[in-house]
Structures are given as C-alpha cells and as structure tokens.
Design a protein around this motif. Sequence first.
Motif, PDB file in Angstrom:
ATOM      1  N   LEU A 151     -14.922 -47.569 -37.535  1.00  0.00           N
ATOM      2  CA  LEU A 151     -14.681 -48.956 -38.425  1.00  0.00           C
ATOM      3  C   LEU A 151     -15.712 -49.803 -38.481  1.00  0.00           C
ATOM      4  O   LEU A 151     -16.897 -49.437 -37.712  1.00  0.00           O
ATOM      5  CB  LEU A 151     -13.478 -49.446 -37.763  1.00  0.00           C
ATOM      6  N   THR A 152     -15.702 -50.674 -39.093  1.00  0.00           N
ATOM      7  CA  THR A 152     -16.742 -51.836 -39.062  1.00  0.00           C
ATOM      8  C   THR A 152     -15.967 -53.243 -38.665  1.00  0.00           C
ATOM      9  O   THR A 152     -15.026 -53.182 -39.082  1.00  0.00           O
ATOM     10  CB  THR A 152     -17.612 -52.128 -40.458  1.00  0.00           C
ATOM     11  N   VAL A 153     -16.911 -53.930 -38.001  1.00  0.00           N
ATOM     12  CA  VAL A 153     -16.278 -55.046 -37.386  1.00  0.00           C
ATOM     13  C   VAL A 153     -17.362 -56.243 -37.532  1.00  0.00           C
ATOM     14  O   VAL A 153     -18.501 -56.061 -37.594  1.00  0.00           O
ATOM     15  CB  VAL A 153     -16.123 -54.982 -35.774  1.00  0.00           C
ATOM     16  N   ARG A 154     -16.950 -57.610 -37.866  1.00  0.00           N
ATOM     17  CA  ARG A 154     -17.453 -58.587 -38.010  1.00  0.00           C
ATOM     18  C   ARG A 154     -16.893 -60.015 -37.604  1.00  0.00           C
ATOM     19  O   ARG A 154     -15.700 -59.758 -37.405  1.00  0.00           O
ATOM     20  CB  ARG A 154     -18.384 -58.954 -39.410  1.00  0.00           C
ATOM     21  N   ILE A 155     -17.764 -60.880 -37.293  1.00  0.00           N
ATOM     22  CA  ILE A 155     -16.946 -62.033 -36.524  1.00  0.00           C
ATOM     23  C   ILE A 155     -17.347 -63.181 -37.286  1.00  0.00           C
ATOM     24  O   ILE A 155     -18.686 -63.242 -37.806  1.00  0.00           O
ATOM     25  CB  ILE A 155     -17.355 -62.205 -35.220  1.00  0.00           C
ATOM     26  N   GLN A 156     -16.545 -64.050 -37.723  1.00  0.00           N
ATOM     27  CA  GLN A 156     -16.745 -65.354 -38.075  1.00  0.00           C
ATOM     28  C   GLN A 156     -16.829 -66.197 -36.767  1.00  0.00           C
ATOM     29  O   GLN A 156     -15.792 -66.609 -36.435  1.00  0.00           O
ATOM     30  CB  GLN A 156     -15.889 -65.953 -39.023  1.00  0.00           C
ATOM     31  N   TRP A 157     -18.054 -66.839 -36.578  1.00  0.00           N
ATOM     32  CA  TRP A 157     -18.103 -67.690 -35.186  1.00  0.00           C
ATOM     33  C   TRP A 157     -17.485 -68.943 -35.551  1.00  0.00           C
ATOM     34  O   TRP A 157     -17.410 -69.427 -36.625  1.00  0.00           O
ATOM     35  CB  TRP A 157     -19.382 -67.787 -34.594  1.00  0.00           C
ATOM     36  N   PRO A 158     -17.159 -69.665 -34.480  1.00  0.00           N
ATOM     37  CA  PRO A 158     -16.338 -70.944 -34.524  1.00  0.00           C
ATOM     38  C   PRO A 158     -17.137 -72.009 -35.444  1.00  0.00           C
ATOM     39  O   PRO A 158     -16.386 -72.821 -35.987  1.00  0.00           O
ATOM     40  CB  PRO A 158     -16.103 -71.330 -33.295  1.00  0.00           C
ATOM     41  N   ASP A 159     -18.392 -71.806 -35.461  1.00  0.00           N
ATOM     42  CA  ASP A 159     -19.128 -72.845 -36.295  1.00  0.00           C
ATOM     43  C   ASP A 159     -19.356 -72.210 -37.698  1.00  0.00           C
ATOM     44  O   ASP A 159     -19.757 -72.898 -38.664  1.00  0.00           O
ATOM     45  CB  ASP A 159     -20.546 -73.231 -35.904  1.00  0.00           C
ATOM     46  N   GLY A 160     -18.673 -71.534 -38.145  1.00  0.00           N
ATOM     47  CA  GLY A 160     -18.594 -70.657 -39.288  1.00  0.00           C
ATOM     48  C   GLY A 160     -19.592 -69.529 -39.813  1.00  0.00           C
ATOM     49  O   GLY A 160     -19.530 -69.058 -40.867  1.00  0.00           O
ATOM     50  N   GLU A 161     -20.355 -69.418 -38.921  1.00  0.00           N
ATOM     51  CA  GLU A 161     -21.752 -68.530 -39.186  1.00  0.00           C
ATOM     52  C   GLU A 161     -20.948 -66.708 -39.063  1.00  0.00           C
ATOM     53  O   GLU A 161     -19.971 -66.743 -38.097  1.00  0.00           O
ATOM     54  CB  GLU A 161     -22.870 -68.564 -38.081  1.00  0.00           C
ATOM     55  N   TRP A 162     -21.401 -66.106 -40.001  1.00  0.00           N
ATOM     56  CA  TRP A 162     -21.017 -64.638 -39.908  1.00  0.00           C
ATOM     57  C   TRP A 162     -21.911 -63.650 -39.127  1.00  0.00           C
ATOM     58  O   TRP A 162     -23.138 -64.017 -39.087  1.00  0.00           O
ATOM     59  CB  TRP A 162     -20.868 -64.249 -41.251  1.00  0.00           C
ATOM     60  N   SER A 163     -21.336 -62.928 -38.420  1.00  0.00           N
ATOM     61  CA  SER A 163     -22.290 -61.563 -38.096  1.00  0.00           C
ATOM     62  C   SER A 163     -22.442 -60.712 -38.873  1.00  0.00           C
ATOM     63  O   SER A 163     -21.700 -60.620 -39.978  1.00  0.00           O
ATOM     64  CB  SER A 163     -21.562 -61.249 -36.664  1.00  0.00           C
ATOM     65  N   PRO A 164     -23.339 -59.807 -38.542  1.00  0.00           N
ATOM     66  CA  PRO A 164     -23.369 -58.644 -39.518  1.00  0.00           C
ATOM     67  C   PRO A 164     -22.280 -57.679 -39.498  1.00  0.00           C
ATOM     68  O   PRO A 164     -21.513 -57.809 -38.290  1.00  0.00           O
ATOM     69  CB  PRO A 164     -24.845 -57.966 -39.107  1.00  0.00           C
ATOM     70  N   TRP A 165     -21.975 -56.636 -40.162  1.00  0.00           N
ATOM     71  CA  TRP A 165     -20.839 -55.827 -40.099  1.00  0.00           C
ATOM     72  C   TRP A 165     -21.501 -54.831 -38.836  1.00  0.00           C
ATOM     73  O   TRP A 165     -22.659 -54.249 -39.062  1.00  0.00           O
ATOM     74  CB  TRP A 165     -20.602 -55.116 -41.129  1.00  0.00           C
ATOM     75  N   LEU A 166     -20.683 -54.637 -37.909  1.00  0.00           N
ATOM     76  CA  LEU A 166     -21.142 -53.783 -36.785  1.00  0.00           C
ATOM     77  C   LEU A 166     -20.383 -52.572 -36.924  1.00  0.00           C
ATOM     78  O   LEU A 166     -19.098 -52.466 -37.283  1.00  0.00           O
ATOM     79  CB  LEU A 166     -21.013 -54.444 -35.446  1.00  0.00           C
ATOM     80  N   ARG A 167     -21.050 -51.543 -36.784  1.00  0.00           N
ATOM     81  CA  ARG A 167     -20.374 -49.899 -36.600  1.00  0.00           C
ATOM     82  C   ARG A 167     -19.891 -49.566 -35.262  1.00  0.00           C
ATOM     83  O   ARG A 167     -20.709 -49.796 -34.373  1.00  0.00           O
ATOM     84  CB  ARG A 167     -21.268 -49.080 -37.297  1.00  0.00           C
ATOM     85  N   LEU A 168     -18.746 -49.036 -35.387  1.00  0.00           N
ATOM     86  CA  LEU A 168     -18.092 -48.878 -34.143  1.00  0.00           C
ATOM     87  C   LEU A 168     -17.212 -47.406 -34.299  1.00  0.00           C
ATOM     88  O   LEU A 168     -16.609 -47.281 -35.556  1.00  0.00           O
ATOM     89  CB  LEU A 168     -17.245 -49.860 -33.314  1.00  0.00           C
ATOM     90  N   PHE A 169     -16.982 -46.451 -33.555  1.00  0.00           N
ATOM     91  CA  PHE A 169     -16.026 -45.550 -33.295  1.00  0.00           C
ATOM     92  C   PHE A 169     -14.801 -45.980 -32.657  1.00  0.00           C
ATOM     93  O   PHE A 169     -14.710 -46.576 -31.928  1.00  0.00           O
ATOM     94  CB  PHE A 169     -16.676 -44.226 -32.844  1.00  0.00           C
ATOM     95  N   ALA A 170     -13.827 -45.521 -33.282  1.00  0.00           N
ATOM     96  CA  ALA A 170     -12.474 -45.633 -32.631  1.00  0.00           C
ATOM     97  C   ALA A 170     -12.235 -45.306 -31.238  1.00  0.00           C
ATOM     98  O   ALA A 170     -13.031 -44.442 -30.739  1.00  0.00           O
ATOM     99  CB  ALA A 170     -11.430 -45.409 -33.528  1.00  0.00           C
ATOM    100  N   ASN A 171     -11.134 -45.887 -30.651  1.00  0.00           N
ATOM    101  CA  ASN A 171     -11.064 -45.249 -29.487  1.00  0.00           C
ATOM    102  C   ASN A 171     -11.822 -45.633 -28.433  1.00  0.00           C
ATOM    103  O   ASN A 171     -12.194 -44.822 -27.260  1.00  0.00           O
ATOM    104  CB  ASN A 171     -10.402 -43.906 -29.302  1.00  0.00           C
TER     105      ASN A 171
END
Lengths: 495, 540
Positions: free
Chosen positions: B496-516
């Motif tokens: 899966l890929t994960v990203r965060i929109q931080w509280p000030d609106g800035e986006w993180s890059p998509w981060l790659r992760l394996f499940a479990n």
Amino acid sequence: MWEHVVSWASRSNVRQLVLCCAVVAGVMCASLTTRAAEPTSGLAADPAVDPVIGDERAVTYHPDHAQVAALPVDQAIGIGRHLFEARFTRLDGVGRPAATQSEIPTRRVPGNFPPFFRTSGPEANSCRGCHNQPSVGGAGDFVANVFVSDGISDADFDSLDPQFSNERGTVAINGAGFVELLAREMTRELQAQRQAGLQQARTTGKSQRVALTSKGVSFGFVTLDPDGFVDIREIQGVDHDLVIRPFSQKGVFSSLRQFTINALNAHHGMQADERYGAQWTGTPDFDGDGKAKEISTGDVTALVLFQASLPTPVRRLPAAPVLRAAVATGKQVFAEVGCPTCHRTSLPLTSSIFAEPNPLNTAGTLRPSETARPALLQLDRSGFEKNAAGQILVPLFSDLKRHRIADEDHPYFANELLGQRFVGRDVFITPRLWGVGDTAPYGHRGDLTTLREAILQHGGEAASARKAFEGRPRADRNAVIEFLKHLRLPTGSAS
Amino acid sequence: MSRLSIVLFLLTVVSGTAVGATPPRMIEETAGSGISHQYTGGWAFFVGGGVAVFDCNADGYPDVFLAGGSSASALYVNASSRGGVLSFRQSTDPVTDMTDVTGAYPLDIDGDGQMDIAVLRQGKNVLLRGRGGCRFARANDDWTFDGGKAWTTGMSATWESDQRWPTLAVGNYVDRSKPGSPWGTCHDNSLFRPNAAGTGFAVRHRLTPGYCSLSVLFSDWNRSGIPDLRISNDRQYYKGGQEQLWVVAPGKAPRLRTVQEGWQKLKIWGMGIATRDLTGDGYPEYFLTSMGDNKLRTLAKGAGRPTYKDMARQVGVTAHRPFIGTDVLPSTAWHAQFEDVNNDGFVDLFVAKGNVEAMKDFASADPNNLLLGGADGRFAEAADVAGLASTEKARGAAVVDFNLDGLPDVLVVNRRANVQIWRNVGRGTADHVVPMGNWIGLQIQQPGDPNRNAVGAWIEVRSGTRTQRTEIVVGGGHASGQAGWHHFGVGVAERLTVRIQWPDGEWSPWLRLFANQFARISRGNTEARLWLPSQQAGGQ
C-alpha cells in the motif's frame, strides 16, 4: 443498466421490490437449471458423477485444499498437471469482462473487451501455451512474451508501447520448488537476525546495527532502536519487510501460489476463489463472466505441487572432448571474472520438504492458518551435492537478491518504463542460470538471442564482472559460453 | 452484464446485506483480563462511562483509563503478550483514582511527547500530565485550566494555527443547580484557548446556548484546514435545542453556523459521534448515536455548505432497535466507532447500546451492534455471530488492537456491570487465531511541533484503486477517546501507499509500505520507520 436498476430500487416500495425480484430471480434460476449441457457452477461434481454429453469444460473437478492435501502426492501432482495443460474454456470461466488483470480485485472500466486481449490479457488458453520449452513447465519463445501491467492505474490499450506495459519473456518453472524453499529459509534467517538485533537493543538500551546475511548473501544492514523502531535505509536487494520474493523477473512474488493465482487471473481470466471470491469482493462472480468459483483452493494447491515437482535443471556435458574441456575452463573463468558474486553457483538448503501453503502468504493467498493440514511434497534432491553441514547445495546460479543491472553506459536492461511493486525500472532479481542453455532468448524481454549479448549488456552492479569478462582472451570468453550452454533443462516434465 | 450478476445484485438490494462481509470471532476474555471495574452511581451517572485508550509506558501496547462514576476511576496497564490473551494489571494511584469521573480523552497537551489525560467529571474536570511510566500529575494549576464544576460529558481538542497549546472544547450536560432542572436547564459548553503567554489556557469562553451535549468533536468537515466544532445534544432535556456546529476560527470569537449558511435543524437524543470518509469523496461522514434510529450524516450540497442529509437507512446503519430477542422497543445507542475489524478493507461500525437505566419506553435487552461494511457500501449486522451482542447497559467503548496482532479487539464500559473485553481471533478460536485481511498500523508524528501527534491531519491509505481516508481527531465517541496506532484493513492488498495531509495543509509524499506491520510516519521524512512490537507488553 446498473443506474436504472439502482434508481428504480431506491424509489420503489419495499414489498413490491421483494416480489418483483423474487419473480425475476425465479425466472433466472429456472432458465439456468434447464441448461444442463452448460453447467455454470465452478464446483462441478467429482469424477464419480456421470459425464455430461457434449461437455466442453476443460476441468470438471474442483477439490478443495484439504482434499488435495489428503491425496497421495503423485495423484495431487497429476491434478496439477491436468490444470497446467488444460485449455480453459468459457464454460470453465475463461475471461474477465468485469475485472482487470490486477492481483487485487479491480473492476474494469466499462467498455468493449474482446475475449482475448494480447497485451493486458486474457491472452493464453493454458499455462502450457507459454511454458513449454523444451517440455511442459519450461520456458517460452519470444512469441510467448507477456505484457505486465498492474491493472490498477494502467490503461489497457491493445498496444505494445512500453508506456502501457512491461514486456517480459517466459521463464522456465523447473526447480521452482527448491527456489521457494530457499526463499523461505532466507526470509526466516533475515527476520531472525532482525529480531535478535532488536532483542539486543532492548537489553542494552542501545541501537544495534545488524548485518543482514543469509546463505552467504549480504542484504545490507538494518538498525534497531531500543524502542522497537527500525531504520531500513541500508537494506539492499530485498523488500523492507525482509521477505525474499524470488518469482518474476523483478523478484516480487513470494510463493508459487501467489504467482499462480495472479497468472490465472491475468492470463486466463480464471479467478481463484481464495482471492477473488465473495469474502473479499462481495460477489462470487467478480469478473462478471457468469461463472462463480472458477478455481478452488485445491486447484491452486495441485498446480503449485505440480510446478514445485518439475524436475530441476541438469548439467549435460557435450559429446566432443574439446567442448568438454571448454566447459571445465569456462567454469573456472566464470568464477574468476566474478559472475558468482550474484550468480551464486549454489545456495545451501536445510529442508527439501515442500509444505503448501507458504507461511509467508498474506490474505488472498491461502495461508497455513486457514488449513487443517499442509500438502507435503518431498522434492527430488537426487544429484545435488551436500555441504559439510548436510545441507543440500541447490545449483541455481543466483543469489535471490535484486540488483541494479543497468547504468548510463549500459542501459539496455533499463528498457522498461514502468516500475513494478515498489521495484525500480533498472532493478531485477538475479536470474537463475540453471537451465540457461535451453531458455533462449535471453534478457527479461527475451530479445537477446545469444548468451554473449546478454553478458555484454550487464551494467550497474554487474559492470565490474562484465568488464572482467570483456578483458579475457577470446578463448576464455568462448569457454564461459560453453559452460553456460551445458546448463540444461530436463526434457521431461516428470520428476 | 451476465444474468448471474444481475440476480446477485438484485438479491443484494432486496436482502439489505453486505454480501460477502465475514465477521470476525470475538472471544470474551473479561474474567481473565484482570479488569474488574464498573461504572456506577445514580442519575448523575446515567450518562458518561467512558474510556481513554493510549500507551502510557511507551511499549506500544495500548493501556486503559476507565471512568468509574460514583466508583473510582482506574488505570489499567496492558500486560498482554503479542497475539495472546488480553491481560491488564491495575495501577493504583490517588492521582488517577478519582470519583465522579464520567469520561476521559488522551492527548499530548503540553507537547512533551508524553500522553496526558483530560478527565471529565461531574464536578471539576482535571487535566493529568503524563510523566512517563504510566505516572501522572494533576496539572490544572500549572496549565491554568479552570476545571469548573459542571456536569461534563464530552471533550474535544484542536491546535489552532500558530498555537503551541491546544484549544479544548468541553461539553456539558444538565445544569442541576438551575430551577426546574433537568427540563430546559442545559449547561453552557466551554472553550479553552491557549493563553497569551503560551504557558497554558486562558479563561473559559462560554459557548452559549448549550443544549445538554453528550458528545463534541472538532472536525474539518469541509477540508478547509480549520475544523469546526460539532456538538451532539440530548433532546430529552433541552428546549428549543438542536445539533450545533460552531465556527472556531483562529483569533476570532466562536460563532454558530446558521440556517442561512446551510446548517439545518436536527433534533436527536445525541449521545455520541463517530466519523470516517465512507463515500470516498474526501469529506467525512458523521454517525450520530441516538435513541431510536441513529443518523449517518453526509454532505448534501457539496463542501461549500454545511448541509447534511441522512444515509443511515440507505446503507443499513439505523440500528434502531434490538436485532435479536423479543424486545421491539427503540434502542439507546451510546459510543460508536468506525474500525475495520475483519481487515477486508471496508470499514465497519461498532455501536455500544444499553437502556439509560429503566426507561420503559425503550429496549431493556439492547445488544451492541457490529455493522460490517461491505464492498457494496452497505453494512450488515454481525454482532451476534461475532459474539459481541451483550445486553449489558453499555456506555463508552474502544475498538483497539490491544495485543498488536493486527486484529482490533473491543472493550466496553458498562453501567453497573463489569467492563467487558473481547479478543478478536479472526476466523479462528481462542487457541488458534486465524488472521483475516491484511492490515497496517500507523503512527503519525510531527517531531518538534507542539501538536506532536498531528491532530487534525488526514491519513490516506491507497491499495489498488481504493483510497481510505480518515481524520486524526481528539473527541467524539461517548466520553471515550483513543490515541496511538491508526489501524487500516486493506483486504488482499500486500502493498500500500500512504500519505498524510498535515494539519497545516501540507502534503507528505506517498510512502510505500508492505502490509501486516506497524510503521511511523514522521513529517519531513521520506520513508516510514517500521516498528516491531516486543513479544510482551512492557518491552521485553
């Protein structure tokens, strides 16, 4: 059609809806049951039932995993062979008009899709259709190339343009059972090293930088903090979960089962219930071809056992003495120029008992916890040498590690435009050279007709070995070719 | 479209079931869990009964702080083994053992990296500063926090822009001191903003009118970057009241959303708020518990106006009366929480149920609900099959992976009955856990920022063509909150890929992760850091 039904349903009185649907369902069920010549259930009866006249199904018996696991292994392998060679038909469930080739159940966008679609599938009638050289389960000609794309974001145009898919040659499956067992053991070793490092970090209160090495292959380092956090930035050649995934050209699939389920869907539109069934998709017929439960857990187990049992590649010395001598010289030169840095002559294996399913499988690929018993297969290790520790030396000529294989000077192997499963475009797993004398053409696209061309295109991490090869006298270089040529596939498919 | 597919679709519409959703098996382990605790008391403790779940000793395993009502509150430290039976040991301390506690929420108020607890009381609310090692100290004075003396039942927090301290909203219920109480005598709610010195809180700001709130939640309903304050109110006692939405803009006095803005009057017996983006449009839906039919609010006219319509009936989450037994009277629902308990990638909904006390016009044998989300967007009841259909008078609750095996467990606070706790064993048994779908546990952090745990951020988890989104909030539920690992089920997706929109609106890059596995995403880092649990809570 969908929109009309939904909007009508949302406005109607519930009782009227129930009545109408009951009538419709009754009509549908009645029409289905009258067509005895075209059974629609994927779970056909066992062989004891009278055959159906005019039946064009390729497969009529779909056991579950437990049933296959309880069979004598030769019988289970026989079922797997039948499935591997079967030319699936519409009656079996060939085709996936409503689903893409993705390993995650994914709906196709609406449109016109012919039953066979050369570039995004389905594009094959049987596994054997591509895996057949020199015998069933082997490699494939360039004409049998496949076009790999994720089926999620990639458009499925019928185009060979590399912006839409990665073209890949068909590899031989021989020896895959041993390969998977090696991968399992290596994964366990690497994860155990990580866990030991974590334990040490917690005990000492200090971060621990742990070398990741398995069977003599280095996979970089991992740093464990006392609070349990892991620094993965120095890991090399393996995914950050330290699972060795030996299958496919990029080394991105962990088990034959996972690969088989993916391939059945992608190339044939035959959807395994354990991945595409109702528990994950909400419907027993996710690909919308009118057939539910197309491939059972037992089908996949049997296919895996068949593939795992395929005879391993062999060494076949040429008849002419001068060529035999060249093979011996070539073996020496092969080592001297550094090829075994990646193309390890052999890897030691502790146990040759293949237990299916793989403990590393994740949801959607049958897991041991979902079975009462594994299917067990003793792989044929006759002819393999052993080391002093009694481990079987599997002569696969690979380190099961991913490497960057291209650079600016030698970019040939970075021809693909699409990454795959988190792996970059110029990174591939070290191909297993056992049997390479019979798996022409070469390269992951299968577009190099000679071994020599394939060697000369090595770049990236293999640049030094390639340069060393180039710097040897012509006789030495030819000897290496003879050495590689004598690594052959068996001519039969029975172990 | 094949005939088989048409039949299947029609059957789905008719049956109202989420086709294919497989319920997990929940094994009740109350007796052996080490938790012996009840929420007790008279009328003042008919409502409340919350639980705060968070890690107080930095071992990654969630610990539990329980409201007790007339009985003392209690802190239980997790002693479970990874993947094993659920086990807790009580940590007794006069600081955490208080009477008249109605609920609690965990949050890092002072930004020191230690979880604190906002303790709600019938009487003076207390802020407890975390000192590590599951030790706490009262901090009202140090933080200049006026605990008041109201009957408090809800709390929420947000970090307004450029503030080092959070803004706290406190929801109060009936003012028992007013003449005519309880009818029409609802207490004002309170807003506590940071003081100018940046050392704590300013004087209380009244949020008037109050309508006997039982749940409050700061949430960015329109993704503007500034959360509004949603307040769910109990119509049982208010006059002229309704659900409320406050605009709390930085530097400005709070004001109520108006009819002209699109906010429509809704009157319910509001008990709890749960939120998740269910439709995939990027905006949160809100599940409001009530007596009788519960509500599932979704934007009716886009993000430009706070106009909501209800979709509870459409997707099958009204849960308006007991689904088993012979009781046909309306239900009373309290805590609700969205969580993917079977990890199939479709979020589920747990609702704690129970009669207020002895209200004869409402169901007395009122089982909890576990509504499983399905691929078709509908939910199907499964609490009985899962083993969660207890008919105790449930109040607050938490759906949390207590033993870090990737399967969310359930804890329910009961009025005048022991807390109940269930271990999720997937499709297995107590002795043989069988995992269900793949999952990921995420910790989101902003190192160096006073809002360390990124309250107000949005998490996006993408697998295949689907993107799951959730907002990191403090508040809502029924007097119950949790902090720690954000759990997502991802079905058969291995990556899966994960990203965060931080509280000030800035986006993180998509981060790659394996499940479990568990992973921490820290602002500014281009890779997630994996986390490996110890085999035993406590670190070893």
